[in-house]
Design a protein around this motif. Sequence first.
Motif, mmCIF file in Angstrom:
data_model
loop_
_atom_site.group_PDB
_atom_site.id
_atom_site.type_symbol
_atom_site.label_atom_id
_atom_site.label_comp_id
_atom_site.label_asym_id
_atom_site.label_seq_id
_atom_site.Cartn_x
_atom_site.Cartn_y
_atom_site.Cartn_z
ATOM 1 N N GLU A 1 -17.547 99.801 -11.760
ATOM 2 C CA GLU A 1 -18.384 99.538 -12.937
ATOM 3 C C GLU A 1 -18.768 100.867 -13.595
ATOM 4 N N GLY B 1 -27.707 86.241 -25.497
ATOM 5 C CA GLY B 1 -28.748 85.237 -25.714
ATOM 6 C C GLY B 1 -29.397 84.794 -24.413
ATOM 7 N N PHE C 1 -28.580 82.564 -22.326
ATOM 8 C CA PHE C 1 -28.512 81.115 -22.122
ATOM 9 C C PHE C 1 -27.351 80.872 -21.161
ATOM 10 N N VAL D 1 -12.963 103.378 -15.205
ATOM 11 C CA VAL D 1 -11.502 103.357 -15.054
ATOM 12 C C VAL D 1 -10.898 103.941 -16.329
ATOM 13 N N ASN E 1 -12.439 100.648 -23.194
ATOM 14 C CA ASN E 1 -11.364 101.610 -23.439
ATOM 15 C C ASN E 1 -10.015 101.061 -22.958
ATOM 16 N N ASP F 1 -14.826 88.098 -20.845
ATOM 17 C CA ASP F 1 -14.577 88.506 -22.235
ATOM 18 C C ASP F 1 -13.290 89.313 -22.386
ATOM 19 N N ILE G 1 -21.104 83.524 -20.510
ATOM 20 C CA ILE G 1 -21.402 83.843 -19.103
ATOM 21 C C ILE G 1 -20.716 82.819 -18.199
HETATM 22 C C1 LIG Z 1 -24.980 88.566 -29.616
HETATM 23 C C2 LIG Z 1 -24.433 87.927 -28.372
HETATM 24 C C3 LIG Z 1 -25.103 86.847 -27.796
HETATM 25 C C4 LIG Z 1 -24.593 86.219 -26.653
HETATM 26 N N1 LIG Z 1 -25.278 85.176 -26.106
HETATM 27 C C5 LIG Z 1 -24.794 84.539 -25.029
HETATM 28 C C6 LIG Z 1 -25.523 83.486 -24.411
HETATM 29 O O1 LIG Z 1 -26.630 83.150 -24.805
HETATM 30 N N2 LIG Z 1 -24.951 82.857 -23.355
HETATM 31 C C7 LIG Z 1 -23.734 83.209 -22.864
HETATM 32 O O2 LIG Z 1 -23.267 82.570 -21.929
HETATM 33 N N3 LIG Z 1 -23.037 84.236 -23.409
HETATM 34 C C8 LIG Z 1 -23.549 84.920 -24.455
HETATM 35 N N4 LIG Z 1 -22.870 85.995 -24.969
HETATM 36 C C9 LIG Z 1 -21.594 86.377 -24.358
HETATM 37 C C10 LIG Z 1 -21.802 87.048 -22.985
HETATM 38 O O3 LIG Z 1 -22.670 88.132 -23.121
HETATM 39 C C11 LIG Z 1 -20.448 87.500 -22.450
HETATM 40 O O4 LIG Z 1 -19.514 86.466 -22.609
HETATM 41 C C12 LIG Z 1 -20.525 87.909 -20.978
HETATM 42 O O5 LIG Z 1 -21.318 89.050 -20.813
HETATM 43 C C13 LIG Z 1 -19.129 88.190 -20.459
HETATM 44 O O6 LIG Z 1 -19.175 88.726 -19.169
HETATM 45 P P1 LIG Z 1 -18.030 89.732 -18.697
HETATM 46 O O7 LIG Z 1 -18.280 89.984 -17.260
HETATM 47 O O8 LIG Z 1 -16.711 89.263 -19.119
HETATM 48 O O9 LIG Z 1 -18.287 91.061 -19.553
HETATM 49 P P2 LIG Z 1 -19.501 92.088 -19.536
HETATM 50 O O10 LIG Z 1 -20.778 91.442 -19.205
HETATM 51 O O11 LIG Z 1 -19.394 92.803 -20.845
HETATM 52 O O12 LIG Z 1 -19.149 93.075 -18.354
HETATM 53 C C14 LIG Z 1 -18.054 93.961 -18.433
HETATM 54 C C15 LIG Z 1 -18.415 95.211 -17.631
HETATM 55 O O13 LIG Z 1 -17.272 96.068 -17.586
HETATM 56 C C16 LIG Z 1 -17.732 97.407 -17.598
HETATM 57 N N5 LIG Z 1 -16.617 98.255 -18.054
HETATM 58 C C17 LIG Z 1 -16.050 98.310 -19.286
HETATM 59 N N6 LIG Z 1 -15.039 99.181 -19.315
HETATM 60 C C18 LIG Z 1 -14.962 99.708 -18.060
HETATM 61 C C19 LIG Z 1 -14.117 100.680 -17.458
HETATM 62 N N7 LIG Z 1 -13.145 101.295 -18.152
HETATM 63 N N8 LIG Z 1 -14.330 101.003 -16.159
HETATM 64 C C20 LIG Z 1 -15.326 100.387 -15.435
HETATM 65 N N9 LIG Z 1 -16.164 99.452 -15.962
HETATM 66 C C21 LIG Z 1 -15.962 99.117 -17.253
HETATM 67 C C22 LIG Z 1 -18.905 97.379 -18.571
HETATM 68 O O14 LIG Z 1 -19.803 98.454 -18.352
HETATM 69 C C23 LIG Z 1 -19.534 96.018 -18.282
HETATM 70 O O15 LIG Z 1 -20.637 96.087 -17.390
HETATM 71 C C24 LIG Z 1 -23.375 86.683 -26.077
HETATM 72 C C25 LIG Z 1 -22.720 87.776 -26.636
HETATM 73 C C26 LIG Z 1 -23.232 88.409 -27.752
HETATM 74 C C27 LIG Z 1 -22.510 89.595 -28.326
#
Ligand SMILES: Cc1cc2nc3c(=O)[nH]c(=O)nc-3n(C[C@H](O)[C@H](O)[C@H](O)COP(=O)(O)OP(=O)(O)OC[C@H]3O[C@@H](n4cnc5c(N)ncnc54)[C@H](O)[C@@H]3O)c2cc1C
Length: 364
Positions: free
Chosen positions: A32, A43, A45, A121, A153, A269, A282
């Motif tokens: 991370e 949000g 939620f 990474v 990146n 994502d 989430i």
């Molecule tokens: C305005 C807004 C409102 C939202 N509201 C909601 C909501 O209410 N409910 C909901 O379910 N979803 C919501 N979402 C979406 C939700 O935030 C994401 O879908 C969720 O965080 C995805 O989780 P993830 O683990 O894929 O990515 P992330 O939570 O983004 O985690 C990815 C991690 O990878 C790490 N990372 C990135 N590049 C590297 C690298 N090169 N090396 C090591 N680590 C790295 C980052 O630091 C990060 O911690 C919202 C999004 C936005 C923009």
Amino acid sequence: MLCDVIIIGGGPAGTSAAISAARAGASVLLLERGRYPRHKVCGEFVSAESLGLLTNLLDRDHAAPLREAVRVSQARLFLDGRTLQTTVDPPAASIARLDLDAALWHSAESAGVDARQQTTVQSIAGIGPFRVATTIGEFRARALVNASGRWSNLNLASVEAPREKWLGIKAHFAEPCPEPSVDLYFFDGGYCGVQPVHVSGEVSSAGRVNVSAMVRADLASTLAEVFVQYPALYERSRGWSSLSDPVSTSPLIFRSPQPERDAVLMAGDAAGFVDPFVGDGISLALRSGALAASCLAPFFAGEASLPDTVSGYRELYERSLLPVFRASSKIRQMLRLPRTVRKPLLMLLEKAPAITRYAVRKTR
Ligand SMILES: Cc1cc2nc3c(=O)[nH]c(=O)nc-3n(C[C@H](O)[C@H](O)[C@H](O)COP(=O)(O)OP(=O)(O)OC[C@H]3O[C@@H](n4cnc5c(N)ncnc54)[C@H](O)[C@@H]3O)c2cc1C
């Protein structure tokens, strides 16, 4: 040392994959870039369909954020001066990302994952086994899960520059006794969500709301500029006082989900970004992370090749998770209709709440 799997990114997708793979007996390295606890734009939620999975992922010692979460049983959509109200049944949970991501991270450590923060990474080589170059040295693994989020990146090459620049902003505010409702204020050029939230260790009985907006960058770059976009939101915000510094992220880009790239399983994502207002990001992240880990299990046991594992994951992802993307893009199209067309539609929805409930259910 060659580990079974390296997981890039310690958000909900990466930690879900890491916990699930480690509990199934795999050796897991989780990398991370940032540090927990920290606020993330969201949000907050967490939709009901992933609460069972979340309960299962969280170690008992780190389950307080879910146990203490505010339950959200109602949604109110504010649009063109009208209010559509519907129940959220079963109720969703409102969990601060400050607590959720940290709880998942510590649960991964408890599951035996080698979890390293502040490790970025930089590049990936190979198509299995993989070599992963990071800010603290090189690591090798038999399989790779990219859960590095929407805008990392590592994913830039696959993302086209957007025509319109959108950004996400969020902060917590004090509001006395907020209703257990997710309130979404829509305006031309974005939306703002408001819902009650609890933060671990908080003893004050004063209410707290999470306020998060997705907005066109030419329209607003601060929450104060967002609030003036909708009169009822502006009125409500006048009673708030700040409880956290705002955080922001940009750009927000929607593209077709891509669950696999160059033999790497993509989760959360990094695979695809769903419209935030459906509140399923989430949930999709947790589910796709767990799915990636369960698809990898036969490969670790020597019962399947990596190419078969990766194509099996793609198939299951498309079957179980793609429908959410399709439904949310239909709702987005409706919101983008010209006001003259939107108005009669809204009047119809106001009179027929069952249709609103149906539309909300279709994104689940
Ligand atoms: C305005 C807004 C409102 C939202 N509201 C909601 C909501 O209410 N409910 C909901 O379910 N979803 C919501 N979402 C979406 C939700 O935030 C994401 O879908 C969720 O965080 C995805 O989780 P993830 O683990 O894929 O990515 P992330 O939570 O983004 O985690 C990815 C991690 O990878 C790490 N990372 C990135 N590049 C590297 C690298 N090169 N090396 C090591 N680590 C790295 C980052 O630091 C990060 O911690 C919202 C999004 C936005 C923009």
